[in-house]
Scaffold this active site. Structure first.
Site, PDB file in Angstrom:
ATOM      1  CG  ASP A 144      33.924  45.080  39.780  1.00 35.97           C
ATOM      2  OD1 ASP A 144      33.017  44.388  40.283  1.00 35.97           O
ATOM      3  OD2 ASP A 144      35.109  45.005  40.155  1.00 35.97           O
ATOM      4  CG  PHE A 216      33.884  39.206  31.359  1.00 34.33           C
ATOM      5  CD1 PHE A 216      34.600  39.178  32.539  1.00 34.33           C
ATOM      6  CD2 PHE A 216      32.556  39.622  31.404  1.00 34.33           C
ATOM      7  CE1 PHE A 216      34.013  39.545  33.745  1.00 34.33           C
ATOM      8  CE2 PHE A 216      31.958  39.984  32.601  1.00 34.33           C
ATOM      9  CZ  PHE A 216      32.692  39.956  33.776  1.00 34.33           C
TER      10      PHE A 216
END
Length: 236
Positions: A144, A216
């Protein structure tokens, strides 16, 4: 989010929903005994009892090179890697239970014997659970980025984390990183250069061929973001 009073530093993740449904729930119930490393906890439910040590030979029933992926998500990359390299063992670290269940579902469907999963906070895994000098590689792909400046302290890759990685790697072992967030990539490079590890390249590494393009990463390419790779080696 986990209660920060349990840990001196903020964690790098926010806890998402943990409810399992459908095929994921079925796969988890049927296969977790084979794939899950059920670690003893300290205080938080993703913590690791500091007295616990991971016994890879017992978990896999053999002695082999061990690769640790931190933040394995839905398991696309680690399941593909484990299928492609049956001579190596893989440990996937993730806090998101549906992601772990999806990883287990993929691993079971592929009949993998060389993959295990653990639900735990990665710095605690590296600090105490993993024996020093026992890992062939550590993978930190697309953690993240916490793009807001006020949240940057939550980023996983810090100088302290780099030294935990170095502690866990065997001599000659590799730390592979990738991110699609330019500022985070620059921060990773700065941290790596200041660590005890050696950059395998002058700066950015070529894309790691052992990492498949996950959904992703594909979204990052579609959005026009540049994916940066880094590779660091622990000196002999």
């Amino acid at each position: 989010m986990e209660n920060s009073t349990y840990r001196p530093q903020p964690v790098s993740f926010v806890r998402r929903g943990s409810r399992l449904q459908g095929r994921r729930e079925k796969a988890w119930e049927e296969n977790r005994e084979q794939f899950l490393i059920d670690v003893p906890r300290a205080l938080a439910d993703t913590s690791v009892d500091p007295e616990y040590r991971f016994d890879a030979a017992a978990a896999f029933g053999r002695d082999a090179e061990l690769v640790l992926e931190i933040g394995s998500g839905l398991g696309e990359a680690v399941v593909h890697a484990a299928a492609e390299a049956p001579e190596r063992d893989f440990l996937a670290v993730e806090v998101y239970l549906p992601g772990l269940a999806q990883t287990v579902q993929r691993a079971a469907a592929n009949g993998l014997q060389n993959l295990r999963v653990v639900q735990a906070n990665a710095p605690e895994v590296l600090a105490t659970m993993i024996r020093p000098g026992s890992l062939a590689e550590v993978w930190t792909f697309f953690s993240d980025p916490w793009p807001k400046a006020k949240h940057e302290k939550r980023r996983l890759v810090t100088p302290e984390f780099a030294e935990l990685v170095a502690r866990s790697l065997r001599p000659g072992g590799l730390w592979r990183l990738a991110t699609d967030w330019e500022h985070y990539a620059e921060q990773m490079l700065e941290i790596g250069e200041a660590s005890t590890l050696l950059n395998e390249h002058e700066a950015w590494a070529p894309r790691f061929e052992g990492r498949i393009i996950t959904s992703f990463e594909n979204k990052a390419h579609l959005a026009g973001r540049t994916v940066r790779d880094l590779t660091y080696r622990k000196p002999a």
